[in-house]
Design a protein around this motif. Sequence first.
Motif, PDB file in Angstrom:
ATOM      1  N   TYR A  93       6.461  11.592   9.567  1.00  0.00           N
ATOM      2  CA  TYR A  93       6.746  10.167   9.536  1.00  0.00           C
ATOM      3  C   TYR A  93       5.822   9.511   8.513  1.00  0.00           C
ATOM      4  O   TYR A  93       4.801  10.054   8.134  1.00  0.00           O
ATOM      5  N   PHE A  94       6.255   8.323   8.038  1.00  0.00           N
ATOM      6  CA  PHE A  94       5.474   7.567   7.067  1.00  0.00           C
ATOM      7  C   PHE A  94       4.685   6.480   7.788  1.00  0.00           C
ATOM      8  O   PHE A  94       5.183   5.847   8.727  1.00  0.00           O
ATOM      9  N   VAL A  95       3.455   6.264   7.329  1.00  0.00           N
ATOM     10  CA  VAL A  95       2.633   5.197   7.886  1.00  0.00           C
ATOM     11  C   VAL A  95       1.903   4.517   6.740  1.00  0.00           C
ATOM     12  O   VAL A  95       1.486   5.158   5.775  1.00  0.00           O
ATOM     13  N   CYS A  96       1.765   3.216   6.814  1.00  0.00           N
ATOM     14  CA  CYS A  96       1.088   2.443   5.772  1.00  0.00           C
ATOM     15  C   CYS A  96      -0.372   2.867   5.686  1.00  0.00           C
ATOM     16  O   CYS A  96      -1.082   2.911   6.692  1.00  0.00           O
ATOM     17  N   ALA A  97      -0.835   3.168   4.459  1.00  0.00           N
ATOM     18  CA  ALA A  97      -2.222   3.617   4.271  1.00  0.00           C
ATOM     19  C   ALA A  97      -3.215   2.542   4.663  1.00  0.00           C
ATOM     20  O   ALA A  97      -4.278   2.833   5.210  1.00  0.00           O
ATOM     21  N   SER A  98      -2.856   1.279   4.400  1.00  0.00           N
ATOM     22  CA  SER A  98      -3.759   0.183   4.745  1.00  0.00           C
ATOM     23  C   SER A  98      -3.928   0.068   6.252  1.00  0.00           C
ATOM     24  O   SER A  98      -5.045  -0.041   6.766  1.00  0.00           O
ATOM     25  N   SER A 146       0.840  -1.198   0.000  1.00  0.00           N
ATOM     26  CA  SER A 146       0.000   0.000   0.000  1.00  0.00           C
ATOM     27  C   SER A 146       0.877   1.251   0.000  1.00  0.00           C
ATOM     28  O   SER A 146       2.045   1.209   0.378  1.00  0.00           O
ATOM     29  N   ARG A 147       0.298   2.349  -0.427  1.00  0.00           N
ATOM     30  CA  ARG A 147       1.048   3.608  -0.393  1.00  0.00           C
ATOM     31  C   ARG A 147       1.342   4.010   1.044  1.00  0.00           C
ATOM     32  O   ARG A 147       0.619   3.666   1.974  1.00  0.00           O
ATOM     33  N   LEU A 148       2.426   4.755   1.208  1.00  0.00           N
ATOM     34  CA  LEU A 148       2.762   5.295   2.513  1.00  0.00           C
ATOM     35  C   LEU A 148       2.243   6.720   2.615  1.00  0.00           C
ATOM     36  O   LEU A 148       2.473   7.535   1.715  1.00  0.00           O
ATOM     37  N   GLN A 156       5.211  -0.963  11.113  1.00  0.00           N
ATOM     38  CA  GLN A 156       5.277   0.150  12.045  1.00  0.00           C
ATOM     39  C   GLN A 156       5.529   1.469  11.305  1.00  0.00           C
ATOM     40  O   GLN A 156       6.098   1.471  10.209  1.00  0.00           O
ATOM     41  N   ALA A 157       5.108   2.564  11.909  1.00  0.00           N
ATOM     42  CA  ALA A 157       5.363   3.882  11.324  1.00  0.00           C
ATOM     43  C   ALA A 157       6.868   4.152  11.325  1.00  0.00           C
ATOM     44  O   ALA A 157       7.597   3.687  12.200  1.00  0.00           O
TER      45      ALA A 157
END
Length: 209
Positions: free
Chosen positions: A163-168, A146-148, A179-180
């Motif tokens: 920070y990046f987090v998984c969209a799903s 999934s996109r971040l 994890q983020a």
Amino acid sequence: MTKAPIGYRNVGVRDEFGREVRTVEIDEERAPLVRWAFQVFASGDWTTSQLHQELVARGLATAATPRRPSRPIGKSSVHRMLTNPYYKGSVRYQGVTYAGVHEAIVPNEVWDQVQTVLGTHRSAADATQVHEHYLKGTVFCGQCGSRLLVCNAKSSQGTIYPYFVCASRHGGRGTCTRQAMRSSRSNDSSSASTSRCRSTRKRSRRSRG
């Protein structure tokens, strides 16, 4: 005199010389709902949206005027009400708060607790707000694909960092456990991720050709 906030009403009284003086008194019809709203919101178990819906359901509405009919209280009006020191007996003028001469609807401690709850809600919103970033839309989750999303978090010292987090995972979809990642840490791997994506797209176009 300005219009009294909901829960109060503008009235005219006669002074000792028989002259009419404009003043403010508690609106006995609406004040109990205003008082209830402050009390339940101070518990921390309600959002302003939930409180607005309940107040509308309970019949809290603006007072009718010669030009405007009575209307259910608006969502933005609920937030203004919760932050207005008038309800604890104070008056705000040009950014300075003074003790008023009108009767308070809520105690000081309840009003202060409501401000604390509102501040907590704002901090939580800041921590999960999605923001623009130059890598947005170009990096993907290495676990589920999934996109971040790029979000901002605020530290206890008030420092904001991306920070990046998984969209799903962020949306509660699927079973991704990624994890983020702090943006500074993920930047090193983002170039490789982006290159792999580009290479995949190029191979895909060649195979279609």
